[in-house]
Design a protein around this motif. Structure first.
Motif, mmCIF file in Angstrom:
data_model
loop_
_atom_site.group_PDB
_atom_site.id
_atom_site.type_symbol
_atom_site.label_atom_id
_atom_site.label_comp_id
_atom_site.label_asym_id
_atom_site.label_seq_id
_atom_site.Cartn_x
_atom_site.Cartn_y
_atom_site.Cartn_z
ATOM 1 N N ARG A 175 41.361 45.806 42.015
ATOM 2 C CA ARG A 175 42.211 45.195 41.003
ATOM 3 C C ARG A 175 41.355 44.686 39.853
ATOM 4 O O ARG A 175 40.300 44.084 40.067
ATOM 5 C CB ARG A 175 42.992 44.053 41.638
ATOM 6 C CG ARG A 175 44.061 43.474 40.733
ATOM 7 C CD ARG A 175 44.851 42.452 41.496
ATOM 8 N NE ARG A 175 45.933 41.940 40.670
ATOM 9 C CZ ARG A 175 46.726 40.950 41.051
ATOM 10 N NH1 ARG A 175 46.562 40.396 42.229
ATOM 11 N NH2 ARG A 175 47.689 40.526 40.273
ATOM 12 N N ASP A 176 41.804 44.911 38.665
ATOM 13 C CA ASP A 176 41.023 44.628 37.464
ATOM 14 C C ASP A 176 41.267 43.205 36.978
ATOM 15 O O ASP A 176 42.301 42.928 36.369
ATOM 16 C CB ASP A 176 41.387 45.650 36.384
ATOM 17 C CG ASP A 176 40.545 45.486 35.130
ATOM 18 O OD1 ASP A 176 39.496 44.824 35.210
ATOM 19 O OD2 ASP A 176 40.936 46.026 34.083
ATOM 20 N N ARG A 180 40.322 40.770 34.378
ATOM 21 C CA ARG A 180 39.722 40.940 33.051
ATOM 22 C C ARG A 180 39.578 39.607 32.327
ATOM 23 O O ARG A 180 40.305 38.657 32.633
ATOM 24 C CB ARG A 180 40.594 41.885 32.216
ATOM 25 C CG ARG A 180 40.707 43.297 32.777
ATOM 26 C CD ARG A 180 41.968 43.997 32.305
ATOM 27 N NE ARG A 180 43.167 43.411 32.919
ATOM 28 C CZ ARG A 180 44.413 43.699 32.539
ATOM 29 N NH1 ARG A 180 44.620 44.527 31.531
ATOM 30 N NH2 ARG A 180 45.433 43.147 33.159
ATOM 31 N N GLY A 188 41.521 41.554 28.695
ATOM 32 C CA GLY A 188 40.731 42.779 28.731
ATOM 33 C C GLY A 188 40.880 43.498 27.408
ATOM 34 O O GLY A 188 40.658 42.936 26.342
ATOM 35 N N THR A 236 46.393 38.304 37.262
ATOM 36 C CA THR A 236 44.931 38.303 37.289
ATOM 37 C C THR A 236 44.404 37.020 36.654
ATOM 38 O O THR A 236 43.242 36.673 36.834
ATOM 39 C CB THR A 236 44.349 39.519 36.554
ATOM 40 O OG1 THR A 236 44.805 39.523 35.195
ATOM 41 C CG2 THR A 236 44.772 40.809 37.238
#
Length: 295
Positions: A15-16, A18, A79, A187
């Motif tokens: 999972r990103d 950012r 991001g 996130t």
């Protein structure tokens, strides 16, 4: 208190997470400048505090990040995704979860139903399809309910899952609000005054919960908070606003000794006798500001 997240609560592999970047953010309400050229970055996986005296622009900044206020100038990125001018519901879907200072729970609905409100941004059918109770929507709803229950277990409110949210203690209602924000699978989690109205014991528990969320889920946390002992105890980075301008952005040990920060909290005379705004014994805590929009 929360504990380390079990495997089924940990974010998906790869999972990103950012950085959240605020770049040259300016917000004006008519002739009043609420924020002026504010820039800071929340690094992935960190706890980042946004602080300042009453009226400094903290809530205005939060509202800009979550799409409630459109920036006059500047931009906000998660991001490489530009959040500026993105509708609030789309910002949530991109991975931004927010818990509010003033609780907005549906008191007569169960804890599970309140947390489920955070899942609907992740559904493909929308409210109409779920209202028609089509078979595929019912299967999807069961999966979302299971996930919501897992989040409640992690947050420490599993025992209250089917109780009306309105009968819970204030501290547990705060946990429900945080669970609802986590239900969007963020996130980055934004917490607006998480310890407001809590006594010292409850504040310590909230600090532990925030730390465990970061450690257990591996997400970033951006929080606005007036309790300086909490902020200086858990934050990796602190950004300070005063009259809509950024006056400091550094690690807690540096920020609490910054003359500009001391003046902002204590005034010029106070800066001569007090070392920092961090400790309750040496600096009065400002009262939480309900609104930061111009009167």
């Amino acid at each position: 208190m929360a504990t380390a997240a079990p495997a089924h609560v940990t974010p998906d592999a790869g999972r990103d997470v950012r950085p959240l970047s605020v770049e040259g953010l300016t917000i004006r309400f008519g002739g009043i400048v609420a924020l002026q050229d504010v820039s800071f970055t929340v690094r992935p996986g960190t706890i980042h505090a946004l602080i300042g005296p009453n009226g400094a622009g903290k809530s205005t900044c939060f509202n800009a990040i979550t799409g409630i206020y459109p920036p006059t100038e500047g931009r906000i990125l998660l991001g490489d995704k530009v959040l500026t001018d993105t509708p609030a519901h789309r910002i949530a879907a991109l991975g931004v979860g927010r818990a509010f200072q003033n609780l907005a729970l549906v008191g007569s609905s169960s804890v599970l139903d309140n947390v489920m409100l955070g899942r609907y941004s992740l559904t493909s059918g929308g409210f109409l399809a779920y209202g028609l109770r089509l078979p595929w929507t019912m299967r999807a709803e069961r999966r979302h309910q299971e996930r919501a229950a897992e989040i409640c277990d992690f947050i420490g409110i599993a025992a209250h899952l089917h109780k009306p949210a309105g009968v819970l203690s204030y501290g547990d209602q705060k946990r429900v609000d945080i669970a609802r924000a986590l239900a969007v699978e963020p996130t980055i989690l934004m917490l607006d005054e998480p310890a407001a109205g809590m006594n010292s014991s409850e504040t310590a528990e909230m600090a532990g919960l925030i730390h465990d969320i970061r450690e257990g889920l591996g997400i970033s946390i951006l929080l606005v908070e007036h309790d300086m002992s909490l902020v200086m105890g858990i934050a990796d980075q602190v950004t300070v606003l005063d009259f809509g301008r950024l006056i400091a952005d550094d690690v807690p040990a540096v920020v609490q000794k910054d003359p500009s920060v001391i003046r902002a909290y204590l005034g010029a005379e106070g800066s001569q006798t007090h070392d920092a705004p961090a400790a309750p014994a040496s600096a009065p805590h400002p009262q939480p500001d309900e609104k930061e929009t111009p009167a």
